[in-house]
Design a protein around this motif. Structure first.
Motif, PDB file in Angstrom:
ATOM      1  N   ILE A 160       0.861  -1.186   0.000  1.00 46.88           N
ATOM      2  CA  ILE A 160       0.000   0.000   0.000  1.00 46.88           C
ATOM      3  C   ILE A 160       0.892   1.228   0.000  1.00 46.88           C
ATOM      4  O   ILE A 160       1.786   1.357   0.846  1.00 46.88           O
ATOM      5  N   LEU A 161       0.626   2.114  -0.954  1.00 47.72           N
ATOM      6  CA  LEU A 161       1.282   3.413  -1.025  1.00 47.72           C
ATOM      7  C   LEU A 161       0.266   4.472  -0.621  1.00 47.72           C
ATOM      8  O   LEU A 161      -0.932   4.313  -0.868  1.00 47.72           O
ATOM      9  N   ALA A 162       0.743   5.566  -0.033  1.00 51.71           N
ATOM     10  CA  ALA A 162      -0.141   6.657   0.363  1.00 51.71           C
ATOM     11  C   ALA A 162       0.442   7.988  -0.080  1.00 51.71           C
ATOM     12  O   ALA A 162       1.663   8.134  -0.210  1.00 51.71           O
ATOM     13  N   SER A 163      -0.446   8.950  -0.279  1.00 46.01           N
ATOM     14  CA  SER A 163       0.003  10.297  -0.616  1.00 46.01           C
ATOM     15  C   SER A 163       0.428  11.035   0.653  1.00 46.01           C
ATOM     16  O   SER A 163       1.315  11.880   0.620  1.00 46.01           O
ATOM     17  N   SER A 164      -0.217  10.711   1.768  1.00 47.17           N
ATOM     18  CA  SER A 164       0.080  11.285   3.078  1.00 47.17           C
ATOM     19  C   SER A 164      -0.718  10.495   4.107  1.00 47.17           C
ATOM     20  O   SER A 164      -1.517   9.632   3.739  1.00 47.17           O
ATOM     21  N   ARG A 165      -0.535  10.807   5.366  1.00 48.35           N
ATOM     22  CA  ARG A 165      -1.310  10.118   6.402  1.00 48.35           C
ATOM     23  C   ARG A 165      -2.791  10.362   6.157  1.00 48.35           C
ATOM     24  O   ARG A 165      -3.221  11.501   6.011  1.00 48.35           O
ATOM     25  N   ASN A 166      -3.558   9.288   6.102  1.00 44.99           N
ATOM     26  CA  ASN A 166      -4.995   9.331   5.831  1.00 44.99           C
ATOM     27  C   ASN A 166      -5.336   9.966   4.482  1.00 44.99           C
ATOM     28  O   ASN A 166      -6.456  10.396   4.257  1.00 44.99           O
ATOM     29  N   GLY A 167      -4.361  10.031   3.575  1.00 42.34           N
ATOM     30  CA  GLY A 167      -4.587  10.592   2.245  1.00 42.34           C
ATOM     31  C   GLY A 167      -5.040   9.517   1.272  1.00 42.34           C
ATOM     32  O   GLY A 167      -5.577   8.478   1.659  1.00 42.34           O
ATOM     33  N   THR A 168      -4.792   9.748   0.016  1.00 44.07           N
ATOM     34  CA  THR A 168      -5.131   8.789  -1.036  1.00 44.07           C
ATOM     35  C   THR A 168      -4.230   7.568  -0.891  1.00 44.07           C
ATOM     36  O   THR A 168      -3.036   7.706  -0.640  1.00 44.07           O
ATOM     37  N   ILE A 169      -4.816   6.385  -1.042  1.00 44.10           N
ATOM     38  CA  ILE A 169      -4.030   5.161  -0.934  1.00 44.10           C
ATOM     39  C   ILE A 169      -4.187   4.317  -2.202  1.00 44.10           C
ATOM     40  O   ILE A 169      -5.173   4.419  -2.917  1.00 44.10           O
ATOM     41  N   TYR A 170      -3.164   3.518  -2.438  1.00 45.09           N
ATOM     42  CA  TYR A 170      -3.119   2.633  -3.605  1.00 45.09           C
ATOM     43  C   TYR A 170      -2.650   1.265  -3.152  1.00 45.09           C
ATOM     44  O   TYR A 170      -1.655   1.157  -2.432  1.00 45.09           O
TER      45      TYR A 170
ATOM     46  N   VAL B 135       4.514   7.070  -0.755  1.00 47.98           N
ATOM     47  CA  VAL B 135       5.001   6.622   0.545  1.00 47.98           C
ATOM     48  C   VAL B 135       4.552   5.181   0.782  1.00 47.98           C
ATOM     49  O   VAL B 135       3.349   4.899   0.798  1.00 47.98           O
ATOM     50  N   LEU B 136       5.509   4.278   0.942  1.00 50.38           N
ATOM     51  CA  LEU B 136       5.196   2.878   1.234  1.00 50.38           C
ATOM     52  C   LEU B 136       4.829   2.771   2.713  1.00 50.38           C
ATOM     53  O   LEU B 136       5.675   2.940   3.587  1.00 50.38           O
ATOM     54  N   VAL B 137       3.546   2.516   2.987  1.00 49.03           N
ATOM     55  CA  VAL B 137       3.085   2.486   4.378  1.00 49.03           C
ATOM     56  C   VAL B 137       2.757   1.085   4.879  1.00 49.03           C
ATOM     57  O   VAL B 137       2.574   0.879   6.082  1.00 49.03           O
ATOM     58  N   TRP B 138       2.676   0.112   3.957  1.00 53.43           N
ATOM     59  CA  TRP B 138       2.368  -1.261   4.360  1.00 53.43           C
ATOM     60  C   TRP B 138       2.771  -2.202   3.244  1.00 53.43           C
ATOM     61  O   TRP B 138       2.670  -1.859   2.061  1.00 53.43           O
ATOM     62  N   TYR B 139       3.247  -3.381   3.613  1.00 50.84           N
ATOM     63  CA  TYR B 139       3.494  -4.433   2.623  1.00 50.84           C
ATOM     64  C   TYR B 139       3.444  -5.778   3.303  1.00 50.84           C
ATOM     65  O   TYR B 139       3.571  -5.894   4.527  1.00 50.84           O
ATOM     66  N   GLU B 140       3.245  -6.789   2.480  1.00 52.54           N
ATOM     67  CA  GLU B 140       3.147  -8.159   2.969  1.00 52.54           C
ATOM     68  C   GLU B 140       3.781  -9.061   1.918  1.00 52.54           C
ATOM     69  O   GLU B 140       3.417  -8.986   0.743  1.00 52.54           O
TER      70      GLU B 140
END
Length: 99
Positions: free
Chosen positions: A11-21, A51-56
């Protein structure tokens, strides 16, 4: 240097609680680099998801694709909860995977 294939969902994000992919790849380091550098046209470039905020990591691409579909099929609230559970500060995890 040749890296081995390691299927992953991320999961990538534009910012905290922003757009996610949510995406899937066989080479997490290379794919996230492509998103960050703007080499990957499309959604992430348009919305600034860098911003890489999560991965598995997964053992097979089939498992990774199934997990990606499961995550994408869930609500935004569930995606945010997944990030918050593993990365409550929304730190950029990219430097960790490059080490």
């Amino acid at each position: 240097m040749q890296r081995s294939i390691q299927p992953a969902v991320y999961i990538l994000a534009s910012s905290r609680n922003g757009t996610i992919y949510v995406g899937v790849t066989s080479d997490l380091v290379q794919r996230v680099w492509q998103h960050r550098e703007g080499v990957a046209d499309g959604f992430t470039e348009r919305y600034g998801c860098k911003v890489l905020v999560w991965y598995e990591l997964h053992s097979t691409m089939e498992h990774a694709i199934a997990r990606e579909k499961q995550i994408k099929g869930g609500s935004r609230k569930r995606k945010l909860a997944l990030i918050e559970l593993n990365n409550p500060q929304w730190r950029d995890l990219y430097p960790e995977i490059c080490a």
